[in-house]
Write a protein that holds these residues in place. Structure first.
Motif, PDB file in Angstrom:
ATOM      1  N   UNK A 259      38.263  54.786  30.502  1.00 41.45           N
ATOM      2  CA  UNK A 259      38.702  54.453  32.019  1.00 41.45           C
ATOM      3  C   UNK A 259      37.840  53.318  32.630  1.00 41.45           C
ATOM      4  N   UNK A 260      38.917  52.597  33.221  1.00 43.54           N
ATOM      5  CA  UNK A 260      38.006  51.299  34.073  1.00 43.54           C
ATOM      6  C   UNK A 260      38.827  51.097  35.077  1.00 43.54           C
ATOM      7  N   UNK A 261      38.407  49.990  35.758  1.00 45.33           N
ATOM      8  CA  UNK A 261      39.382  49.119  36.911  1.00 45.33           C
ATOM      9  C   UNK A 261      39.404  47.945  36.574  1.00 45.33           C
ATOM     10  N   UNK A 262      40.419  47.236  36.830  1.00 39.39           N
ATOM     11  CA  UNK A 262      40.732  45.882  36.734  1.00 39.39           C
ATOM     12  C   UNK A 262      40.505  45.175  37.965  1.00 39.39           C
ATOM     13  N   UNK A 263      39.243  44.281  37.934  1.00 37.39           N
ATOM     14  CA  UNK A 263      38.745  43.621  39.114  1.00 37.39           C
ATOM     15  C   UNK A 263      39.216  42.117  39.476  1.00 37.39           C
ATOM     16  N   UNK A 264      39.737  41.438  38.158  1.00 38.88           N
ATOM     17  CA  UNK A 264      40.421  40.288  38.482  1.00 38.88           C
ATOM     18  C   UNK A 264      41.640  39.918  37.498  1.00 38.88           C
ATOM     19  N   UNK A 265      42.517  39.146  37.915  1.00 37.83           N
ATOM     20  CA  UNK A 265      43.708  38.879  37.175  1.00 37.83           C
ATOM     21  C   UNK A 265      44.021  37.429  37.307  1.00 37.83           C
ATOM     22  N   UNK A 266      44.062  36.571  36.267  1.00 36.22           N
ATOM     23  CA  UNK A 266      44.184  35.164  36.178  1.00 36.22           C
ATOM     24  C   UNK A 266      45.641  34.848  37.071  1.00 36.22           C
ATOM     25  N   UNK A 267      45.598  33.754  38.058  1.00 39.16           N
ATOM     26  CA  UNK A 267      46.780  33.293  38.524  1.00 39.16           C
ATOM     27  C   UNK A 267      47.468  32.439  38.011  1.00 39.16           C
ATOM     28  N   UNK A 268      48.390  31.762  38.713  1.00 40.94           N
ATOM     29  CA  UNK A 268      49.226  30.663  37.828  1.00 40.94           C
ATOM     30  C   UNK A 268      48.385  29.608  37.478  1.00 40.94           C
ATOM     31  N   UNK A 269      47.269  29.188  38.274  1.00 42.67           N
ATOM     32  CA  UNK A 269      46.393  28.010  38.105  1.00 42.67           C
ATOM     33  C   UNK A 269      45.422  28.336  37.327  1.00 42.67           C
ATOM     34  N   UNK A 270      45.248  29.618  36.586  1.00 43.37           N
ATOM     35  CA  UNK A 270      44.233  29.764  35.809  1.00 43.37           C
ATOM     36  C   UNK A 270      42.986  30.283  36.252  1.00 43.37           C
ATOM     37  N   UNK A 271      42.744  30.546  37.734  1.00 36.43           N
ATOM     38  CA  UNK A 271      41.895  31.098  38.404  1.00 36.43           C
ATOM     39  C   UNK A 271      41.839  32.539  38.572  1.00 36.43           C
ATOM     40  N   UNK A 272      40.656  33.243  38.819  1.00 33.10           N
ATOM     41  CA  UNK A 272      41.135  34.545  39.211  1.00 33.10           C
ATOM     42  C   UNK A 272      41.390  34.683  40.607  1.00 33.10           C
TER      43      UNK A 272
END
Length: 498
Positions: free
Chosen positions: A427-440
């Motif tokens: 079990x975990x938590x997603x804390x970052x997702x990449x944006x269109x420009x490749x940054x978090x």
């Protein structure tokens, strides 16, 4: 207080599996190797000479509190009542008494900058003959030290402070568990002089913690992790931080704050600085708190949230690890003559200087010399002033190297821990997702929930932070993930949504 970086150590049973990886990491990261023969000769000669002079404080019952087995003891303390207030005497190791300015050893110390910590031991800033022997404040040994005397009122606020060279002799070397046990058993009216010091450490530590919260400071209680062998594999055991560790740290923070004041008085100094947290990081960490079930009311400062957490709780421990991202951008500010604008350290909410760990951090030796001169009303030594311009760069490079080394070591340990567990669920938590420009991104503006995305997931148990891939990664939400890829040689771990 200043956040610690995450560190992992190995049990003897686990060392053989990870040691070859760590050796390779040290080579790749350019971690310092042995000292030169010339530098070692200087260190050995200095260690053989008896350093004398200064006040004779060998009758003061100082004690040290450090991790189990530590030999590089920078700090010894004594605390006594002073009417309605307190007097804190804080003895700091004095490596300047053993290092010749401009010599071969001094040159190599500038190349290292700090002690490097790995799971299988440390690579010391100073040769061990100095850092773990001649300059270390070991129990029962008379040692030269820079002794701070800080008078506090009944609320723990500073009344006056100064530092002088002295000879000291520690009465006891305690680890954190020893100290916690003695405080608990001593009650409120301890009979022994060392137990009296420890009970007053609790009093002063609690008062200084209250002062920190009133200033708006923030503390992070990062748990130490140990990899141990378990039924043919490995597991991660985590140790919760004890209250006495925070009280002990508060004495160091107190000293760093009064040191900054003395530097301003001397119009010469080197301050430790940290900018306020980036609002985007605060937003991302807030989402992680939500996913981990941690209450963070709107408008409540993050320092108050952190102060209410228990590092023994796996979810809280995972959140504390993630919260270290709020303390980015630390640096050093030097001045000589013209005073800089007020430059507080955001985590401490006060101006602050590094002066309490000179055996492990180069800049502290220079800071101590400035404060000694400020207290005595004398000129700051020329070798200190000449080094000021270069110190921020030296310490910045050293900090980056040591952080990269520790990060690589943690990655290696996590890969060893999870090898052979492909498909296992956590079990975990997603804390970052990449944006269109490749940054978090910490906000809603992420890739549409179609197609593959890449992000970062934090597990509560074991406390692992790693890459995750999958379609429509739900930022800030608690999710089931599975181990998708482990490459021990590359120190790579990747998860996918279960």
């Amino acid at each position: 207080m200043s956040p610690q970086r995450r560190r992992v150590r190995l049990s003897p049973a686990a060392e053989h599996a990870v040691h070859p990886l760590l050796e390779r990491i040290r080579t790749e990261q350019g971690v310092p190797g042995p000292f030169s023969d010339e530098a070692l000769a200087e260190a050995e000669t200095a260690a053989e000479e008896q350093v004398t002079g200064g006040l004779d404080l060998t009758d003061v019952p100082f004690l040290t509190i450090d991790p189990p087995g530590a030999r590089d003891l920078d700090q010894a303390m004594h605390i006594a009542r002073d009417g309605a207030g307190y007097v804190v005497q804080y003895a700091i190791a004095d490596p300047a008494s053993f290092v010749q300015a401009g010599g071969a050893l001094d040159t190599e110390l500038a190349e290292r900058g700090v002690t490097f910590y790995g799971p299988d031991g440390s690579i010391t800033l100073h040769p061990e003959v100095i850092s773990e022997a001649a300059a270390s404040l070991l129990e029962g040994q008379t040692r030269p030290a820079c002794v701070w005397q800080i008078r506090l009122d009944g609320e723990g606020a500073v009344l006056e402070a100064g530092v002088q060279r002295a000879q000291v002799r520690s009465r006891a070397q305690l680890d954190y568990a020893d100290a916690a046990r003695r405080i608990e058993n001593a009650g409120d009216e301890p009979a022994g002089e060392l137990d009296q010091v420890l009970v007053l450490l609790r009093e002063v530590g609690q008062l200084r913690t209250a002062q920190e919260r009133a200033r708006g400071g923030a503390s992070l209680a990062i748990r130490e992790q140990e990899v141990v062998a378990d039924d043919g594999g490995y597991r991660l055991v985590q140790r919760a931080q004890l209250d006495v560790e925070d009280w002990n740290a508060q004495i160091s923070l107190l000293t760093g704050m009064v040191a900054a004041d003395l530097m301003r008085q001397a119009r010469v100094g080197v301050l430790r600085t940290l900018p306020p947290a980036d609002p985007r990081d605060v937003d991302r960490v807030r989402r992680a708190a939500h996913g981990l079930g941690i209450d963070w009311p709107q408008g409540r400062p993050y320092g108050e949230v952190l102060s209410g957490l228990d590092s023994a709780d796996p979810a809280h421990a995972a959140f504390l690890q993630e919260a270290t991202s709020l303390f980015r951008g630390a640096g050093y500010l030097t001045f000589d003559g013209e005073l800089p604008a007020h430059s507080p350290h955001a985590a401490i909410a006060s101006e602050y200087a590094h002066v309490t760990a000179p055996l492990r951090r180069l800049v502290d030796r220079y800071g101590l010399e400035i404060c000694l001169a400020a207290t005595a009303g004398t000129e700051v030594p020329g070798w200190v002033r000449e080094a000021l311009d270069d110190l921020p760069g030296i310490m910045g490079r050293a900090g980056q190297r040591s952080a990269a080394y520790e990060r690589a070591c943690v990655d290696a340990v996590e890969a060893v821990l999870l090898q052979g567990r492909i498909g296992q669920r956590f079990e975990g938590v997603i804390v970052e997702v990449d944006t269109h420009d490749g940054g978090p991104s910490a906000g809603q503006d992420v890739l549409p929930r179609t197609g593959e995305q890449r992000g970062t997931v934090v597990l509560a148990e074991p406390a692992v932070r790693a890459e995750i891939t999958g379609p429509g990664l739900p930022l800030g939400e608690r999710v089931q993930v599975r181990v998708a890829h482990v490459d021990v040689d590359e120190r790579a771990v990747r998860f996918a949504l279960a």
